[in-house]
Motif scaffolding. Structure first.
Motif, mmCIF file in Angstrom:
data_model
loop_
_atom_site.group_PDB
_atom_site.id
_atom_site.type_symbol
_atom_site.label_atom_id
_atom_site.label_comp_id
_atom_site.label_asym_id
_atom_site.label_seq_id
_atom_site.Cartn_x
_atom_site.Cartn_y
_atom_site.Cartn_z
ATOM 1 N N ALA A 112 -9.050 40.606 -34.905
ATOM 2 C CA ALA A 112 -9.260 41.546 -36.360
ATOM 3 C C ALA A 112 -11.061 41.415 -36.290
ATOM 4 C CB ALA A 112 -8.824 41.657 -37.010
ATOM 5 N N GLN A 113 -11.138 42.896 -36.148
ATOM 6 C CA GLN A 113 -13.127 42.801 -36.845
ATOM 7 C C GLN A 113 -12.687 43.347 -37.983
ATOM 8 O OE1 GLN A 113 -14.594 46.108 -34.334
ATOM 9 N NE2 GLN A 113 -15.674 47.004 -36.188
ATOM 10 N N THR A 114 -14.145 41.970 -38.797
ATOM 11 C CA THR A 114 -14.338 41.987 -39.995
ATOM 12 C C THR A 114 -15.421 42.481 -39.962
ATOM 13 O OG1 THR A 114 -14.541 39.987 -40.423
ATOM 14 C CG2 THR A 114 -12.444 40.684 -40.647
ATOM 15 N N GLY A 115 -15.890 42.644 -41.088
ATOM 16 C CA GLY A 115 -17.508 42.817 -41.727
ATOM 17 C C GLY A 115 -17.944 44.389 -41.987
ATOM 18 N N ASP A 116 -18.881 44.914 -41.631
ATOM 19 C CA ASP A 116 -19.517 46.188 -41.885
ATOM 20 C C ASP A 116 -19.166 47.133 -40.796
ATOM 21 O OD1 ASP A 116 -20.503 45.228 -44.117
ATOM 22 O OD2 ASP A 116 -22.836 44.533 -43.631
ATOM 23 N N ALA A 117 -19.035 48.216 -40.336
ATOM 24 C CA ALA A 117 -19.103 48.824 -39.236
ATOM 25 C C ALA A 117 -20.470 48.441 -38.224
ATOM 26 C CB ALA A 117 -18.819 50.232 -39.770
ATOM 27 N N TRP A 118 -21.471 48.820 -38.574
ATOM 28 C CA TRP A 118 -22.417 48.522 -38.097
ATOM 29 C C TRP A 118 -23.045 47.308 -37.500
ATOM 30 C CZ3 TRP A 118 -22.618 49.110 -43.339
ATOM 31 C CH2 TRP A 118 -23.040 48.661 -44.127
ATOM 32 N N ASN A 119 -22.783 46.243 -37.963
ATOM 33 C CA ASN A 119 -22.405 44.751 -38.055
ATOM 34 C C ASN A 119 -21.322 44.610 -37.807
ATOM 35 O OD1 ASN A 119 -23.558 42.443 -37.241
ATOM 36 N ND2 ASN A 119 -24.053 41.358 -39.334
ATOM 37 N N THR A 140 -17.666 41.494 -37.054
ATOM 38 C CA THR A 140 -17.373 40.422 -36.828
ATOM 39 C C THR A 140 -15.621 40.472 -36.139
ATOM 40 O OG1 THR A 140 -18.464 39.377 -38.168
ATOM 41 C CG2 THR A 140 -16.898 37.404 -37.484
ATOM 42 N N ILE A 141 -15.890 39.796 -34.667
ATOM 43 C CA ILE A 141 -14.912 39.710 -34.057
ATOM 44 C C ILE A 141 -13.784 38.366 -34.247
ATOM 45 C CG2 ILE A 141 -13.243 40.180 -32.485
ATOM 46 C CD1 ILE A 141 -15.374 42.664 -33.352
ATOM 47 N N GLY A 142 -12.999 38.627 -34.923
ATOM 48 C CA GLY A 142 -12.137 37.066 -34.812
ATOM 49 C C GLY A 142 -11.481 36.831 -33.377
ATOM 50 N N ALA A 143 -10.639 35.913 -33.934
ATOM 51 C CA ALA A 143 -9.904 34.416 -32.023
ATOM 52 C C ALA A 143 -9.545 35.333 -31.966
ATOM 53 C CB ALA A 143 -10.027 33.255 -32.632
ATOM 54 N N ASP A 144 -8.891 35.913 -30.689
ATOM 55 C CA ASP A 144 -8.158 36.470 -29.760
ATOM 56 C C ASP A 144 -7.249 35.661 -30.372
ATOM 57 O OD1 ASP A 144 -10.101 37.792 -28.870
ATOM 58 O OD2 ASP A 144 -9.854 37.196 -26.984
ATOM 59 N N ASP A 145 -6.224 36.737 -30.222
ATOM 60 C CA ASP A 145 -4.103 36.174 -30.392
ATOM 61 C C ASP A 145 -3.668 35.679 -28.619
ATOM 62 O OD1 ASP A 145 -4.432 36.089 -33.277
ATOM 63 O OD2 ASP A 145 -4.186 38.300 -33.210
ATOM 64 N N SER A 146 -2.889 35.231 -28.638
ATOM 65 C CA SER A 146 -2.097 34.958 -27.335
ATOM 66 C C SER A 146 -0.663 34.971 -27.484
ATOM 67 C CB SER A 146 -2.681 33.728 -26.621
ATOM 68 O OG SER A 146 -3.578 34.117 -26.426
#
Length: 122
Positions: free
Chosen positions: A31-38, A40-46
């Motif tokens: 999941a993407q979190t944080g500001d749209a211009w910066n 942070t991408i979370g860990a992938d789910d398998s």
């Protein structure tokens, strides 16, 4: 009118897919979190799924965009995973991306999915 036992249909479908197919690994970007211009991408789910490859029915899909090397098949329902377009799937050691995912629901009003059909591309 009697109620249809979709859970039994789902179980039978899973058994047949397991018998004629095999396991594959699906990876979904975190999941993407944080500001749209910066962001942070979370860990992938398998997830481990059971699927079986089927042949393309070109005659059924005259306007489809099927490319050489595409995979089409059916995927058993997994209570931990609902497939989405864009998920990555590893089939027999080769990486593909799901480009079409269609839940098969005999009664869409009920919401019970029996299997998923998919198309994947390298």
């Amino acid at each position: 009118m009697s109620k249809i036992d979709y859970a039994a249909m789902q179980k039978r479908a899973a058994s047949l897919i397991d018998r004629f197919g095999g396991e594959a690994t699906v990876t979904r970007q975190g999941a993407q979190t944080g500001d749209a211009w910066n962001p942070t991408i979370g860990a992938d789910d398998s997830f481990t799924v059971t699927l079986a490859e089927t042949s393309f029915g070109i005659q059924r899909n005259p306007d489809s965009m099927i490319r050489n090397g595409d995979k089409q098949g059916v995927m058993a329902v997994n209570e931990d995973y609902i497939p989405r377009v864009g998920d990555n799937v590893t089939i027999n050691g080769l990486a593909y991306r799901l480009i079409v995912v269609q839940p098969i629901q005999p009664n869409p009003d009920d919401g019970e999915v029996v299997i998923y059909q998919y198309q994947a591309r390298q």
